[in-house]
Every structure is written in C-alpha cells, then in structure tokens.
Design a protein around this motif. Structure first.
Motif, PDB file in Angstrom:
ATOM      1  N   ASN A   1       1.307  40.792  54.423  1.00 10.74           N
ATOM      2  CA  ASN A   1       2.303  39.475  53.339  1.00 10.74           C
ATOM      3  C   ASN A   1       3.545  40.062  53.312  1.00 10.74           C
ATOM      4  OD1 ASN A   1      -0.154  37.949  53.199  1.00 10.74           O
ATOM      5  ND2 ASN A   1      -0.443  38.401  50.938  1.00 10.74           N
ATOM      6  N   THR A   2       3.699  41.111  53.394  1.00 14.18           N
ATOM      7  CA  THR A   2       5.381  41.841  53.514  1.00 14.18           C
ATOM      8  C   THR A   2       5.372  42.191  54.134  1.00 14.18           C
ATOM      9  OG1 THR A   2       4.833  43.972  51.770  1.00 14.18           O
ATOM     10  CG2 THR A   2       6.114  44.292  53.122  1.00 14.18           C
ATOM     11  N   ILE A   3       5.488  42.211  56.139  1.00 12.72           N
ATOM     12  CA  ILE A   3       5.917  42.335  57.372  1.00 12.72           C
ATOM     13  C   ILE A   3       6.208  40.805  57.315  1.00 12.72           C
ATOM     14  CG2 ILE A   3       5.278  44.768  58.136  1.00 12.72           C
ATOM     15  CD1 ILE A   3       3.464  43.144  59.343  1.00 12.72           C
ATOM     16  N   ASP A   4       5.305  39.649  57.225  1.00 13.17           N
ATOM     17  CA  ASP A   4       5.666  37.860  57.175  1.00 13.17           C
ATOM     18  C   ASP A   4       6.498  37.919  56.668  1.00 13.17           C
ATOM     19  OD1 ASP A   4       4.604  35.781  58.362  1.00 13.17           O
ATOM     20  OD2 ASP A   4       4.175  35.545  56.255  1.00 13.17           O
ATOM     21  N   HIS A   5       6.544  38.166  55.185  1.00 15.15           N
ATOM     22  CA  HIS A   5       7.771  37.962  54.472  1.00 15.15           C
ATOM     23  C   HIS A   5       9.225  38.139  55.116  1.00 15.15           C
ATOM     24  CE1 HIS A   5      10.187  37.057  50.826  1.00 15.15           C
ATOM     25  NE2 HIS A   5      10.735  37.969  51.396  1.00 15.15           N
ATOM     26  N   GLU A   6       9.430  39.673  55.165  1.00 15.37           N
ATOM     27  CA  GLU A   6      10.661  40.652  56.080  1.00 15.37           C
ATOM     28  C   GLU A   6      10.975  39.555  57.581  1.00 15.37           C
ATOM     29  OE1 GLU A   6      11.994  42.372  55.331  1.00 15.37           O
ATOM     30  OE2 GLU A   6      11.650  42.846  53.270  1.00 15.37           O
ATOM     31  N   MET A   7       9.488  39.071  57.490  1.00 15.94           N
ATOM     32  CA  MET A   7      10.328  38.366  58.885  1.00 15.94           C
ATOM     33  C   MET A   7      10.590  37.127  58.618  1.00 15.94           C
ATOM     34  SD  MET A   7       8.922  35.555  61.399  1.00 15.94           S
ATOM     35  CE  MET A   7       6.906  35.830  60.574  1.00 15.94           C
ATOM     36  N   TYR A   8      10.572  36.401  57.819  1.00 17.14           N
ATOM     37  CA  TYR A   8      10.971  35.412  57.707  1.00 17.14           C
ATOM     38  C   TYR A   8      12.207  35.475  56.950  1.00 17.14           C
ATOM     39  CZ  TYR A   8       7.218  32.260  59.085  1.00 17.14           C
ATOM     40  OH  TYR A   8       5.966  31.548  59.352  1.00 17.14           O
TER      41      TYR A   8
ATOM     42  N   THR B   1      13.838  36.670  69.087  1.00 19.48           N
ATOM     43  CA  THR B   1      12.353  36.562  67.936  1.00 19.48           C
ATOM     44  C   THR B   1      13.225  37.407  66.934  1.00 19.48           C
ATOM     45  OG1 THR B   1      10.502  38.239  67.759  1.00 19.48           O
ATOM     46  CG2 THR B   1      12.800  39.542  68.765  1.00 19.48           C
ATOM     47  N   SER B   2      12.596  36.780  65.872  1.00 18.59           N
ATOM     48  CA  SER B   2      13.376  37.643  64.137  1.00 18.59           C
ATOM     49  C   SER B   2      12.112  38.230  63.287  1.00 18.59           C
ATOM     50  CB  SER B   2      12.906  35.985  63.544  1.00 18.59           C
ATOM     51  OG  SER B   2      13.531  35.410  63.771  1.00 18.59           O
ATOM     52  N   ILE B   3      12.665  39.423  63.261  1.00 15.16           N
ATOM     53  CA  ILE B   3      11.391  40.854  63.099  1.00 15.16           C
ATOM     54  C   ILE B   3      11.219  41.306  61.754  1.00 15.16           C
ATOM     55  CG2 ILE B   3      11.041  43.903  63.949  1.00 15.16           C
ATOM     56  CD1 ILE B   3      12.504  42.531  66.620  1.00 15.16           C
ATOM     57  N   GLY B   4      10.425  41.362  61.271  1.00 13.79           N
ATOM     58  CA  GLY B   4      10.340  42.041  59.987  1.00 13.79           C
ATOM     59  C   GLY B   4       9.413  43.649  60.117  1.00 13.79           C
ATOM     60  N   LYS B   5       9.767  44.167  58.963  1.00 11.31           N
ATOM     61  CA  LYS B   5       8.561  45.767  58.766  1.00 11.31           C
ATOM     62  C   LYS B   5       8.525  45.414  57.712  1.00 11.31           C
ATOM     63  CE  LYS B   5      13.336  48.467  58.986  1.00 11.31           C
ATOM     64  NZ  LYS B   5      14.233  49.611  59.138  1.00 11.31           N
ATOM     65  N   GLY B   6       7.647  46.800  58.147  1.00 15.37           N
ATOM     66  CA  GLY B   6       6.818  47.574  56.830  1.00 15.37           C
ATOM     67  C   GLY B   6       5.791  48.509  56.759  1.00 15.37           C
ATOM     68  N   THR B   7       5.569  49.313  55.828  1.00 16.23           N
ATOM     69  CA  THR B   7       5.093  50.584  56.609  1.00 16.23           C
ATOM     70  C   THR B   7       3.477  49.687  55.366  1.00 16.23           C
ATOM     71  OG1 THR B   7       5.750  51.444  54.260  1.00 16.23           O
ATOM     72  CG2 THR B   7       6.546  52.291  55.507  1.00 16.23           C
ATOM     73  N   LEU B   8       1.954  50.681  56.409  1.00 11.59           N
ATOM     74  CA  LEU B   8       1.014  50.922  56.026  1.00 11.59           C
ATOM     75  C   LEU B   8       0.639  51.975  55.009  1.00 11.59           C
ATOM     76  CD1 LEU B   8      -1.673  49.604  55.478  1.00 11.59           C
ATOM     77  CD2 LEU B   8      -2.023  49.918  58.020  1.00 11.59           C
ATOM     78  N   ASP B   9       0.317  52.238  54.213  1.00  5.20           N
ATOM     79  CA  ASP B   9      -0.347  53.305  53.148  1.00  5.20           C
ATOM     80  C   ASP B   9      -1.662  53.071  52.968  1.00  5.20           C
ATOM     81  OD1 ASP B   9      -1.060  55.408  52.247  1.00  5.20           O
ATOM     82  OD2 ASP B   9       1.349  55.363  51.256  1.00  5.20           O
ATOM     83  N   PRO B  10      -2.980  53.342  53.524  1.00  3.76           N
ATOM     84  CA  PRO B  10      -3.605  52.935  53.202  1.00  3.76           C
ATOM     85  C   PRO B  10      -3.934  53.251  51.461  1.00  3.76           C
ATOM     86  CG  PRO B  10      -4.116  54.101  54.925  1.00  3.76           C
ATOM     87  CD  PRO B  10      -2.202  54.347  54.848  1.00  3.76           C
ATOM     88  N   LYS B  11      -3.068  54.465  50.965  1.00  7.71           N
ATOM     89  CA  LYS B  11      -3.390  54.595  49.302  1.00  7.71           C
ATOM     90  C   LYS B  11      -2.776  54.220  48.488  1.00  7.71           C
ATOM     91  CE  LYS B  11      -2.258  58.976  50.353  1.00  7.71           C
ATOM     92  NZ  LYS B  11      -1.551  60.574  49.773  1.00  7.71           N
ATOM     93  N   ASN B  12      -1.661  53.497  49.016  1.00  5.46           N
ATOM     94  CA  ASN B  12      -1.105  52.139  47.734  1.00  5.46           C
ATOM     95  C   ASN B  12      -1.462  51.183  48.305  1.00  5.46           C
ATOM     96  OD1 ASN B  12      -0.401  55.307  46.188  1.00  5.46           O
ATOM     97  ND2 ASN B  12       1.155  55.251  48.645  1.00  5.46           N
TER      98      ASN B  12
END
Length: 379
Positions: A354-361, A335-346
C-alpha cells in the motif's frame, strides 16, 4: 556402436525438445535466442560426431577433410555453447553482466574461434596424421580451460546473485552443469571415446525442462517474475530475514491506455516487454524485477541506502530516455515510481504494498499535472 546409439539418442531428445518449445520463438529476446541456437548446435553436433568417428582412419581425401573440418566444427560449436549458456543464465537471473565482463568474454570467444581457423593451417589444438587419425595437441587444454572457465564463471554469478539478493530461484543450474561436465570429463580422461555431444544434449534438454517447471513463477509476456513469485518471495523474506530491510519500487507506465487505444494491443504488449527489458537490465544484481499487474511493475532492491535507491531510479529514467531517442516504436515510454522500505519487524506485507502503491500514484499525479494532455482518462 555405442557412439552411434548415444548420439542418435541425443539428436532425438533435442528434436523432441525443439518440437515442444516452438512457442519460445514468438518472443525473440536474448535469452530465448541463446537457448534456440544452443539447441540447434547441439542437434548438429549429435549428427556430426558419429560421422567424424566413421571418417577417422579411413583412406581418401574426402574422409581426411571431413575428419579435419568436422573436429573443427565440434571445437567451435562446443565453445559457442559454453558462451551461449553463460549469456542465457546471466540474462535469465539478472539481465546480463557489465560491459567490461562482456568485453572479456567476447575477447575469449574471438580468440577461441580464431584458434580453430588457425588450426586448419597450423595445427596446435589437434592434428590429423598420415593415417587420418585424430590426435590432441597442447592447444586442446587451452580450449578445455576456456570452456570450464566460462561455465564456472556463470556458476559464480549464479550463486553470488542468490546470496546477495536472497533470491528464491527455481532454476537448478546442475541440470546443465553435471551432464556436460560428466561428458567432458569422460572424453578428456578416456582418450578415444566421444561423450561431449551426448552430454550437451542432455544438458540442453535439462534447461528446457527446468524452464517448464518455472513457468508458474514467470510472466509469459515479459519473462519477468510474476505476482505468484512476489507473494512467495515476500513471505519467505519476512519469515527468514527478520533483521533485514529491503526497498520496494512500484512502477506504472504513464498513458498506457493511450498506447493501446492509438496503436493496438500488440503494440501495447511491445511497450510492456520493452519496459520489462529496461527494468531487468537496470536492476542486474541489485535486486529483482516483477510484473505486478497490467502495466504495473515492482522492483525489489536489496538495500535501504537512499542514495543507491535514488541512483537506480535515475538509471531507469535515463534508460527510458535513451530508449525513446533510439527506438522506432510509435510511442514514448514514461513511468511513475513510488518507493518504500520493507521491515518485517515493523511493517506487514500489505502495508508495504500500500505504501509504494500510494507513493506511485502521488508521483503519477505530478506527472499528469505537468502533462495536461495526458490526463488520467488516457492512462
């Protein structure tokens, strides 16, 4: 007469439930297997219970043996159902429990089942007197404590899971807990009546009914939560937890198209279910695993600690390595893995995906660069 009526009702209820859930046998995972065994045991109990009641205080060796062994069966099967419920619930919400926890439960179950066997020779749970009448002994309370203890243990895990992970769950545990507890309490408090088997039947039917209601949020193939649940969960998280931050992982199977092309779509489906099982067992109480689309998965972790997140990613990779070494499947999982954080305020939800999808690719590009033979055309 009442004992016959309630048990016939319970048996018919479970027969109808079984007829409407045959499709669950198509995927024989731990969760479905536990449920189906519970259903079978509950049905048999509804048959055995009135027969034991009829045999009590009747003369003859056959009636005595039926009374002795029939009660033993009910003690053993009722306890087995408590443990099967625990296995089902923990598997359903968090992929199981730790090895230590499982070891403690296995020890308790072994002691309980051995106790039933010992009781046939040295009565300490119940006895059958010279008039072929059933009598409780001190060991009855030991069984009551074990049964209640296992059920309460499952409830603690359920509510801890909901609080810790902010999990939106659509499976109400009361549908199992209350009917069984009412039946158990009535039979314990009012000596001479029999309501546990009927209460268990209603509880099991309640589980299947709740699972039917939950299907809209579950992926039929893998059993993980689906995209409908993801959208609902993320929007609820952004609305309710403005000050909280979570980490998301996007995972995509490498060379999945190659698996389908070489071995067929049924084998490809097994690859997806095996990947789902690995993610579910790895995440446990740390978050929730979701089938996003096709061979893509998303894991939401209730932490922003990079050390914890990286440890989870390494756990997934090591689990895949163990699977590839021990599995008899004709493919290797990667598997390929992308990660990112979800901060609802920012960051809004689209930016997060889109962030975790880009990191995964980006991670997938690195994989194909290192494995030229698995170029993107075989994805």
């Amino acid at each position: 007469m009442c004992i016959y009526v309630v048990n016939i009702f319970g048996a018919v209820l479970l027969a109808v439930v079984a007829a409407g859930n045959i499709w669950r046998l198509q995927r024989r995972n731990i969760e479905n297997t536990s449920l189906m065994i519970m259903l079978i045991l509950g049905f048999i109990n509804c048959i055995v219970d009135p027969l034991v009641f009829s045999a009590e205080k009747q003369s003859g060796q056959l009636a005595y043996l039926f009374n002795l062994y029939g009660n033993g069966w009910q003690y053993a099967s009722n306890m087995a159902c408590s443990f099967l419920w625990f296995i089902f619930l923990t598997q359903h919400i968090c992929g199981g429990v730790s090895k230590i926890h499982r070891g403690i439960l296995k020890t308790a179950a072994t002691i309980g089942l051995l106790g039933v066997v010992v009781n046939f020779f040295v009565p300490f749970i119940y006895s059958i007197d010279e008039n072929n009448a059933y009598q409780r002994l001190w060991g009855y309370w030991m069984y009551t404590v074990i049964d209640y203890g296992v059920t309460l243990d499952s409830l603690v895990i359920y509510f801890w899971r909901r609080i810790r992970n902010r999990l939106l769950t659509f499976f109400p545990v009361w549908v199992y807990f209350f009917p069984l507890m009412i039946g158990t309490f009535a039979q314990t408090a009012f000596y001479g009546i029999s309501t546990i088997s009927a209460g268990l039947a209603v509880s099991i039917a309640g589980i299947f009914s709740s699972l039917q209601n939950e299907l809209i949020f579950r992926d039929r193939l893998t059993g993980l939560y689906n995209r409908v649940y993801l959208d609902y969960y993320l929007r609820a998280f952004a609305r309710r937890h403005r000050g909280a931050v979570m980490t998301g992982l996007m995972l995509d199977l490498n060379s999945f198209k190659k698996i389908n092309d070489n071995f067929g779509h049924s084998v490809g489906d097994r690859a997806l279910t095996n990947m789902a099982d690995i993610l579910q067992k790895s995440v446990r109480s740390l978050g929730v695993a979701i089938r996003y689309a096709g061979d893509e998965f998303i894991v939401l972790l209730n932490t922003q600690d990079s050390v914890v997140v990286d440890r989870y990613i390494q756990l997934v990779y090591s689990s895949l390595t163990r699977f590839n070494r021990s599995s008899k499947e004709p493919y290797q999982l990667s598997t390929s893995i992308g990660k990112g954080t979800l901060d609802p305020k920012n960051k809004n939800l689209d930016e997060f995906i889109n962030t975790i999808d880009h990191e995964m690719y980006e991670n997938k590009k690195a994989y194909y660069a290192a494995n030229v033979e698995n170029d993107r055309r075989h994805r």
